[in-house]
Design a protein around this motif. Structure first.
Motif, PDB file in Angstrom:
ATOM      1  N   ASP A  34       0.793  -1.268  -0.172  1.00 20.16           N
ATOM      2  CA  ASP A  34      -0.040   0.064  -0.023  1.00 20.16           C
ATOM      3  C   ASP A  34       0.810   1.153   0.079  1.00 20.16           C
ATOM      4  OD1 ASP A  34      -2.171  -1.236   0.095  1.00 20.16           O
ATOM      5  OD2 ASP A  34      -2.490  -1.287   2.098  1.00 20.16           O
ATOM      6  N   GLU A  38       1.190   4.285  -2.968  1.00 24.01           N
ATOM      7  CA  GLU A  38       0.859   5.432  -2.602  1.00 24.01           C
ATOM      8  C   GLU A  38       1.819   6.632  -3.336  1.00 24.01           C
ATOM      9  OE1 GLU A  38      -1.160   9.084  -1.274  1.00 24.01           O
ATOM     10  OE2 GLU A  38      -2.038   6.972  -1.554  1.00 24.01           O
ATOM     11  N   ARG A  39       3.223   6.137  -2.915  1.00 22.70           N
ATOM     12  CA  ARG A  39       4.627   6.615  -3.436  1.00 22.70           C
ATOM     13  C   ARG A  39       4.278   6.658  -5.241  1.00 22.70           C
ATOM     14  NH1 ARG A  39       9.548   3.689  -1.867  1.00 22.70           N
ATOM     15  NH2 ARG A  39      10.432   5.544  -2.692  1.00 22.70           N
ATOM     16  N   ARG A  41       1.676   6.674  -7.147  1.00 21.09           N
ATOM     17  CA  ARG A  41       0.803   7.819  -7.584  1.00 21.09           C
ATOM     18  C   ARG A  41       1.310   9.130  -7.679  1.00 21.09           C
ATOM     19  NH1 ARG A  41      -3.181   8.713  -3.780  1.00 21.09           N
ATOM     20  NH2 ARG A  41      -4.203   9.831  -5.281  1.00 21.09           N
TER      21      ARG A  41
END
Length: 72
Positions: A34, A38-39, A41
């Motif tokens: 997860d 996130e990184r 994105r």
């Protein structure tokens, strides 16, 4: 633009590694799937912009691979 990002678990380093043929130079890792997503994105649009790609909406498609060996 649809992009395919492959995330593979490295059991020796205990990290997820992300790579993509669609994003030149992309290699990122994180201990959490997860957290890696996130990184990515934020990193992928920035990397594409630095590589001169035209601005357009992106669709990030994540495929993850994790293989475990268990005894029966």
């Amino acid at each position: 633009m649809d992009l395919l990002i492959k995330m593979t678990w490295d059991p020796e380093a205990l990290v997820w590694i992300a790579e993509s043929d669609d994003v030149p130079g992309l290699v990122m890792e994180s201990g959490s799937c997860d957290a890696l997503i996130e990184r990515l994105r934020f990193a992928i649009p920035e990397m594409l912009q630095l590589n001169g790609a035209p601005r357009s909406p992106l669709r990030l498609n994540f495929v993850s691979y994790r293989h475990e060996q268990v005894a029966i």
